[in-house]
Design a protein around this motif. Sequence first.
Motif, short mmCIF file in Angstrom:
data_model
loop_
_atom_site.label_atom_id
_atom_site.label_comp_id
_atom_site.label_asym_id
_atom_site.label_seq_id
_atom_site.Cartn_x
_atom_site.Cartn_y
_atom_site.Cartn_z
N MET A 1 0.84 -1.19 0.00
CA MET A 1 0.00 0.00 0.00
C MET A 1 0.89 1.25 0.00
SD MET A 1 -2.87 1.27 2.69
CE MET A 1 -4.30 0.67 1.85
N ILE A 2 0.60 2.15 -0.91
CA ILE A 2 1.37 3.38 -1.04
C ILE A 2 0.90 4.41 -0.01
CG2 ILE A 2 1.88 5.33 -2.58
CD1 ILE A 2 3.25 2.78 -3.41
N LYS A 3 1.87 5.03 0.66
CA LYS A 3 1.58 6.13 1.58
C LYS A 3 1.82 7.44 0.83
CE LYS A 3 2.67 3.53 5.68
NZ LYS A 3 3.40 3.50 6.93
N TYR A 4 1.28 8.53 1.37
CA TYR A 4 1.35 9.80 0.69
C TYR A 4 1.93 10.88 1.57
CZ TYR A 4 -1.64 7.60 -2.74
OH TYR A 4 -2.13 6.75 -3.69
N GLN A 5 2.62 11.81 0.92
CA GLN A 5 3.09 13.04 1.55
C GLN A 5 2.11 14.13 1.11
OE1 GLN A 5 6.64 14.59 -0.23
NE2 GLN A 5 6.89 16.19 1.32
N ILE A 6 1.65 14.93 2.05
CA ILE A 6 0.79 16.07 1.71
C ILE A 6 1.69 17.28 1.54
CG2 ILE A 6 -1.15 17.52 2.40
CD1 ILE A 6 -1.88 14.56 1.90
N TYR A 7 1.66 17.85 0.35
CA TYR A 7 2.46 19.04 0.06
C TYR A 7 1.57 20.04 -0.66
CZ TYR A 7 6.23 22.05 -1.44
OH TYR A 7 7.04 23.15 -1.63
N LYS A 8 1.37 21.20 -0.04
CA LYS A 8 0.49 22.23 -0.59
C LYS A 8 -0.86 21.64 -1.00
CE LYS A 8 3.91 25.48 -2.20
NZ LYS A 8 4.39 26.30 -3.32
N LYS A 9 -1.43 20.87 -0.14
CA LYS A 9 -2.73 20.20 -0.25
C LYS A 9 -2.77 19.06 -1.26
CE LYS A 9 -5.29 22.85 -3.68
NZ LYS A 9 -6.52 23.35 -4.09
N TYR A 10 -1.66 18.76 -1.91
CA TYR A 10 -1.61 17.68 -2.90
C TYR A 10 -1.02 16.42 -2.28
CZ TYR A 10 -2.45 21.51 -6.08
OH TYR A 10 -3.00 22.60 -6.69
N ARG A 11 -1.55 15.28 -2.67
CA ARG A 11 -1.07 13.98 -2.18
C ARG A 11 -0.01 13.44 -3.13
NH1 ARG A 11 -5.05 10.05 0.36
NH2 ARG A 11 -4.41 8.83 -1.44
N LEU A 12 1.24 13.41 -2.65
CA LEU A 12 2.34 12.91 -3.45
C LEU A 12 2.71 11.52 -2.95
CD1 LEU A 12 4.61 16.08 -3.41
CD2 LEU A 12 2.85 15.45 -5.07
N PRO A 13 2.73 10.53 -3.82
CA PRO A 13 3.08 9.17 -3.38
C PRO A 13 4.51 9.11 -2.84
CG PRO A 13 2.10 9.15 -5.58
CD PRO A 13 2.37 10.58 -5.24
N ILE A 14 4.68 8.43 -1.73
CA ILE A 14 6.01 8.26 -1.15
C ILE A 14 6.62 7.02 -1.80
CG2 ILE A 14 7.35 7.86 0.96
CD1 ILE A 14 5.08 9.29 2.47
N THR A 15 7.24 7.24 -2.95
CA THR A 15 7.87 6.17 -3.71
C THR A 15 8.84 6.76 -4.71
OG1 THR A 15 7.46 4.26 -5.15
CG2 THR A 15 6.00 6.15 -5.41
N ILE A 16 9.84 6.00 -5.08
CA ILE A 16 10.75 6.41 -6.14
C ILE A 16 10.43 5.66 -7.44
CG2 ILE A 16 12.60 4.79 -5.63
CD1 ILE A 16 14.30 7.68 -5.97
N ASN A 17 9.53 4.70 -7.36
CA ASN A 17 9.13 3.91 -8.52
C ASN A 17 7.99 4.61 -9.26
OD1 ASN A 17 8.14 2.05 -10.35
ND2 ASN A 17 8.16 0.34 -8.93
N ASN B 1 9.19 4.13 3.42
CA ASN B 1 7.91 4.83 3.20
C ASN B 1 7.48 5.73 4.36
OD1 ASN B 1 7.61 3.61 0.66
ND2 ASN B 1 6.74 1.80 1.62
N LYS B 2 8.44 6.15 5.18
CA LYS B 2 8.13 7.06 6.28
C LYS B 2 9.05 8.27 6.22
CE LYS B 2 6.53 3.52 9.43
NZ LYS B 2 6.72 2.86 10.69
N LEU B 3 8.49 9.43 6.53
CA LEU B 3 9.27 10.65 6.60
C LEU B 3 10.17 10.60 7.84
CD1 LEU B 3 9.80 13.54 5.53
CD2 LEU B 3 7.95 14.29 7.03
N ILE B 4 11.47 10.77 7.64
CA ILE B 4 12.38 10.73 8.79
C ILE B 4 13.11 12.04 9.04
CG2 ILE B 4 12.71 8.23 8.72
CD1 ILE B 4 15.48 8.78 7.43
N GLU B 5 13.12 12.95 8.03
CA GLU B 5 13.82 14.22 8.21
C GLU B 5 13.30 15.25 7.23
OE1 GLU B 5 18.37 15.22 9.07
OE2 GLU B 5 18.06 14.51 7.02
N VAL B 6 13.23 16.52 7.70
CA VAL B 6 12.85 17.65 6.86
C VAL B 6 13.92 18.71 6.98
CG1 VAL B 6 11.14 19.48 6.44
CG2 VAL B 6 10.38 17.22 7.24
N ASN B 7 14.40 19.21 5.84
CA ASN B 7 15.35 20.31 5.81
C ASN B 7 14.74 21.43 5.00
OD1 ASN B 7 17.59 19.09 7.18
ND2 ASN B 7 17.94 17.88 5.35
N LYS B 8 14.77 22.64 5.54
CA LYS B 8 14.28 23.81 4.82
C LYS B 8 15.46 24.73 4.57
CE LYS B 8 9.64 23.64 6.56
NZ LYS B 8 8.67 23.81 5.55
#
Length: 107
Positions: A1-17, A91-98
Amino acid sequence: MIKYQIYKKYRLPITINPLNYGKLMLHLAEINFYIIYINSTNLAFITKFDLYNEIKFYTKGDLIFEFKDHKIDDTSFVRSIENNKYTFKNNKLIEVNKIIDSFKIKM
């Protein structure tokens, strides 16, 4: 099952494929280019390279933003969108850099 990142209200699949983004509409194998139907309003145009993908995200026919996914290993990648970098592992967010005015802030 694909998980999603929410970015500016859009659902981006957390995958490189690219094939995990949604329904494949077009694949040009000679240049590794994909057009993926994500949902009724969103498309992803993906160019796949050995160590990264370039993605153009469209909604209702308009280009909303572009980003890159850089492969670290088989379970990890870094997504670069505008001035933000998101690191995903298993498939999990582990770090954010701005990045703000050439200063890097780690959150």
